[in-house]
Design an enzyme around this catalytic site. Structure first.
Site, mmCIF file in Angstrom:
data_model
loop_
_atom_site.group_PDB
_atom_site.id
_atom_site.type_symbol
_atom_site.label_atom_id
_atom_site.label_comp_id
_atom_site.label_asym_id
_atom_site.label_seq_id
_atom_site.Cartn_x
_atom_site.Cartn_y
_atom_site.Cartn_z
ATOM 1 N N VAL A 283 0.841 -1.201 0.000
ATOM 2 C CA VAL A 283 0.000 0.000 0.000
ATOM 3 C C VAL A 283 0.880 1.257 0.000
ATOM 4 O O VAL A 283 0.594 2.217 -0.715
ATOM 5 C CB VAL A 283 -0.964 0.001 1.214
ATOM 6 C CG1 VAL A 283 -1.643 1.360 1.381
ATOM 7 C CG2 VAL A 283 -2.024 -1.091 1.061
ATOM 8 N N GLU A 284 1.960 1.241 0.763
ATOM 9 C CA GLU A 284 2.781 2.446 0.887
ATOM 10 C C GLU A 284 3.504 2.813 -0.411
ATOM 11 O O GLU A 284 3.454 3.955 -0.837
ATOM 12 C CB GLU A 284 3.818 2.271 2.008
ATOM 13 C CG GLU A 284 3.224 2.275 3.411
ATOM 14 C CD GLU A 284 2.670 3.631 3.839
ATOM 15 O OE1 GLU A 284 3.035 4.660 3.240
ATOM 16 O OE2 GLU A 284 1.862 3.656 4.773
ATOM 17 N N THR A 285 4.202 1.840 -0.984
ATOM 18 C CA THR A 285 5.086 2.194 -2.112
ATOM 19 C C THR A 285 5.060 1.191 -3.263
ATOM 20 O O THR A 285 5.952 1.211 -4.108
ATOM 21 C CB THR A 285 6.558 2.307 -1.630
ATOM 22 O OG1 THR A 285 6.960 1.026 -1.094
ATOM 23 C CG2 THR A 285 6.735 3.370 -0.576
#
Ligand SMILES: [Ca+2]
Length: 339
Positions: free
Chosen positions: A129-131
């Site tokens: 989700v982050e990167t």
């Protein structure tokens, strides 16, 4: 105040800020104060602080992305869509990237689970989700992002001044030039997008090379996510979310979002039905996952759910992390079963 007038004021504000920013941050009294405090309280050299902050550039796009003050009460909330949010992250490509990442970094993921009790798929859910597993770690100079919001941001200046302070201390601790550090528009860094304060407090040197490098070392990124979740109470083997069915007309009373305010036993007495037999004891939140035009889904969020929300204070975020985690685990089970 009419919207048009507010817009004109905002525009004037931006012009004034840009004009003052173009003369450089060093001429601003609040920046001088910040530098003096860093010198007095943390022993950083004024010349070095002037070199770094003197080079910081105001980034209008950062100010725009951080957004205006959230509307106060009186404005009706926008009906958000969890499925729409989830769909951004639970793509075939991202799930497949997650299983590949698991294959490549299996040893580190196993070691993180052994040391911190956090399963591989949850670490992968956050990285995904982050990167997108390190594909989008951000291309802003973190000094520019943090200085822009700290001194010209439309909101949260105090928080970002603290983060700028933490960045400067972090750079000193690891002997890196802060001007070389890249990250998101809000100053989050590396594969797991940690803010400077989180790196200093929670990140670990998981590959043992003597430095914490969340951009260059996947091992450090994996260990640091696990260490972070553990610090916020991740408990091995406990469920994070359990689907629940609420009695009619009780949602307004029971939905508590990020807050774990309900006793499981009390919810059962009120007629809430849990979708699993073995419900953990203790406190939980009741989370609403809305879909416009359809009935909402509801979940009970336990301690492990709260740990994920400490990464990002959003029930949508944490639910999507756990949904992606589950999807990656399923995909991997299929791959390993067919080998
Ligand atoms: Ca390291």
């Amino acid at each position: 105040m009419s919207l048009r007038f507010a817009g004109a004021v905002l525009l004037a504000f931006v012009c004034v800020q840009s004009a003052s920013a173009s003369t450089g941050y060093l001429s601003r009294p609040e920046v001088r104060e910040f530098i003096e405090a860093m010198e007095a309280e943390h022993g950083l050299e004024a010349a070095e602080l002037e070199r770094v902050i003197g080079d910081a550039r105001y980034q209008p796009v950062v100010s725009r992305l951080i957004g205006p003050e959230r509307p106060q009460t009186g404005t009706p909330p926008v009906r958000r869509s969890y499925p729409k949010y989830r769909a951004k992250f639970l793509t075939k490509t991202r799930i497949a990237a997650g299983t590949r990442f698991w294959d490549i970094h299996e040893a580190d993921l196993r070691r993180a689970q052994a040391e911190y009790g956090v399963p591989p798929e949850v670490i992968l859910g956050i990285l995904g989700v982050e990167t997108a597993f390190g594909q989008n770690t951000g291309s802003f100079r973190v000094v520019d992002s943090l200085t822009t919001i700290a001194f010209d941001g439309p909101r949260r200046q105090e928080y970002f001044r603290d983060e700028l302070k933490e960045l400067l201390l972090l750079a000193r601790d690891f002997n890196i030039d802060p001007l070389t550090i890249k990250g998101s528009y809000a100053g989050a860094m590396g594969l797991p997008q940690f803010m400077p304060s989180s790196i200093r407090k929670y990140a670990v040197d998981f590959d043992g090379d003597g430095v914490i490098d969340l951009s260059g070392s996947t091992s450090d990124a994996i260990g640091s996510i696990a260490a972070y979740l553990k610090s916020f109470g991740w408990a091995d083997g406990e469920p994070a979310l359990v689907p629940v069915h609420l009695p009619p007309h009780s949602a307004a009373d029971l939905v508590s979002g990020l807050e774990r305010t309900h006793e499981v036993a009390a919810l059962k007495e009120k007629g809430v039905r849990f979708a699993v037999k073995r419900v953990p004891e203790g406190m939980c939140s009741v989370v609403e996952l809305p879909t416009p035009g359809k009935p909402s889904r509801y979940m009970a969020g336990f301690g492990n759910f709260e740990a994920v929300t400490r990464y990002n204070r959003s029930t949508f975020y944490a639910t999507a992390v756990l949904d992606l985690a589950h999807a990656i685990r399923e995909a991997r089970n299929q791959v390993t079963a067919s080998r």
